[in-house]
Motif scaffolding. Structure first.
Motif, PDB file in Angstrom:
ATOM      1  N   LEU A 153       0.943  -1.231   0.137  1.00  0.00           N
ATOM      2  CA  LEU A 153      -0.063  -0.008  -0.002  1.00  0.00           C
ATOM      3  C   LEU A 153       0.869   1.091   0.106  1.00  0.00           C
ATOM      4  O   LEU A 153       1.632   1.465   0.854  1.00  0.00           O
ATOM      5  N   THR A 154       0.647   2.088  -1.094  1.00  0.00           N
ATOM      6  CA  THR A 154       1.622   3.140  -1.149  1.00  0.00           C
ATOM      7  C   THR A 154       0.747   4.309  -1.838  1.00  0.00           C
ATOM      8  O   THR A 154      -0.153   4.266  -2.573  1.00  0.00           O
ATOM      9  N   ARG A 155       1.264   5.525  -1.483  1.00  0.00           N
ATOM     10  CA  ARG A 155       0.679   6.617  -2.140  1.00  0.00           C
ATOM     11  C   ARG A 155       1.433   7.070  -3.406  1.00  0.00           C
ATOM     12  O   ARG A 155       0.757   7.627  -4.357  1.00  0.00           O
TER      13      ARG A 155
ATOM     14  N   SER B 153      -5.089   7.284  -1.781  1.00  0.00           N
ATOM     15  CA  SER B 153      -4.867   8.692  -1.393  1.00  0.00           C
ATOM     16  C   SER B 153      -5.311   8.991   0.106  1.00  0.00           C
ATOM     17  O   SER B 153      -4.924   9.489   0.821  1.00  0.00           O
ATOM     18  N   ASP B 154      -6.112   7.854   0.551  1.00  0.00           N
ATOM     19  CA  ASP B 154      -6.296   7.900   1.918  1.00  0.00           C
ATOM     20  C   ASP B 154      -6.514   6.261   2.307  1.00  0.00           C
ATOM     21  O   ASP B 154      -7.332   5.691   1.691  1.00  0.00           O
ATOM     22  N   LEU B 155      -6.212   6.124   3.540  1.00  0.00           N
ATOM     23  CA  LEU B 155      -6.248   4.588   4.044  1.00  0.00           C
ATOM     24  C   LEU B 155      -7.699   4.275   4.546  1.00  0.00           C
ATOM     25  O   LEU B 155      -8.090   3.039   4.801  1.00  0.00           O
ATOM     26  N   ASP B 156      -8.642   5.276   4.574  1.00  0.00           N
ATOM     27  CA  ASP B 156      -9.874   5.134   4.648  1.00  0.00           C
ATOM     28  C   ASP B 156     -10.807   4.862   3.485  1.00  0.00           C
ATOM     29  O   ASP B 156     -11.960   4.585   3.624  1.00  0.00           O
ATOM     30  N   GLN B 157     -10.087   4.605   2.307  1.00  0.00           N
ATOM     31  CA  GLN B 157     -10.875   4.482   1.292  1.00  0.00           C
ATOM     32  C   GLN B 157     -11.314   3.089   1.216  1.00  0.00           C
ATOM     33  O   GLN B 157     -10.932   2.226   1.663  1.00  0.00           O
TER      34      GLN B 157
END
Length: 284
Positions: free
Chosen positions: A35-37, A52-56
């Motif tokens: 998992l990367t930005r 963009s957001d780990l809450d996606q």
């Protein structure tokens, strides 16, 4: 190892430990979800997922076949844009929620060596609170309290190499405070064992090397007489870090961790992981 038996998700995959972990897992044919930005070139057994957001919500379906998540994202220095609480605590809460929603039962978390309930150091307080979020989550966890993780291009090595290029390496204070460095290769093996062995279930373990060394001794071994070594008054080092952070060789948080003189026993780690840790002379 059969890749179908194990699939591991990794946050902080572009960091020093993350890059080494991915190479090790890939070599052992373990299926990886990194998992990367930012853009990430995937290896054979790796699937890179950018976010963009780990809450996606769309991340949940992509992680549903993972049996473990290794959480490597951490904030070692603060700024107005990224505080300890923002990253070390709140992001960990998000990761715990993500694990539950994706039905990932195991989480491995890299904490800090020296973290305890009695600490007054902001970085360690945030790490302790992050640990508590994981412990109370109901997930199977392994919390690894890491000392200096050493290998090619680790943060401390980069700092010292930069100083060597300038022909002078600075030691804050006496340099008599101790480190317990651990090889990044050992760390990757320990992380994999943490995801597969029941012995690591619901445990907090010191992630430390087999030997202690004073910082001065470490620096002298590292530099191999390639640069002059000078000591600066510890108060001066702190003053520079506080008032001229861009000119500081060691930041405030670096100094707090260095002079903390944190040491522990490696025997529990060796017993749990089932192999001998790399001696200091081979690390350096």
């Amino acid at each position: 190892m059969n890749e179908k038996r194990s699939q591991i998700a990794i946050t902080g995959a572009n960091g020093f430990v993350g890059r080494n972990l991915i190479k090790f897992l890939n070599h052992n044919k373990v299926s990886i979800i990194s998992l990367t930005r930012s853009k990430h070139l995937s290896l054979k057994y790796e699937t890179n997922v950018r976010y963009s957001d780990l809450d996606q919500k769309n991340l949940i379906s992509k992680l549903k076949n993972c049996n473990a998540l290794v959480h490597l994202i951490g904030q070692g220095t603060q700024s107005v844009d990224a505080t300890y609480d923002d990253v070390n605590i709140e992001l960990t809460k998000t990761i715990v929620k993500l694990c539950k929603n994706a039905k990932i039962r195991k989480i491995v978390y890299i904490s800090g060596f020296g973290v305890s309930k009695s600490t007054t150091f902001g970085y360690f307080i945030s790490k302790f609170k992050a640990e508590q979020e994981i412990i109370k989550s109901g997930l199977d966890y392994t919390i690894l309290r890491a000392s200096y993780i050493v290998g090619n291009n680790d943060p401390l090595t980069k700092n010292l190499n930069k100083q060597i290029k300038n022909d002078s390496v600075t030691i804050p204070g006496s340099g008599s405070y101790r480190l317990q460095p651990i090889s990044v290769d050992d760390v990757t093996k320990v992380i994999l064992a943490s995801t597969t062995s029941k012995q690591f279930s619901n445990k907090i373990v010191d992630l430390v090397g087999p030997q202690t060394v004073t910082f001065e001794n470490f620096v002298r071994r590292f530099t191999k007489k390639q640069a002059k070594i000078k000591k600066v008054d510890l108060e001066e080092a702190y003053h520079t870090a506080l008032n001229q952070p861009k000119n500081a060789i060691y930041g405030l948080d670096d100094l707090n961790i260095l002079v903390g003189d944190f040491v522990g026993s490696h025997k529990k780690l060796e017993r749990l992981c089932g192999f001998k840790l790399t001696p200091l002379k081979k690390i350096l």
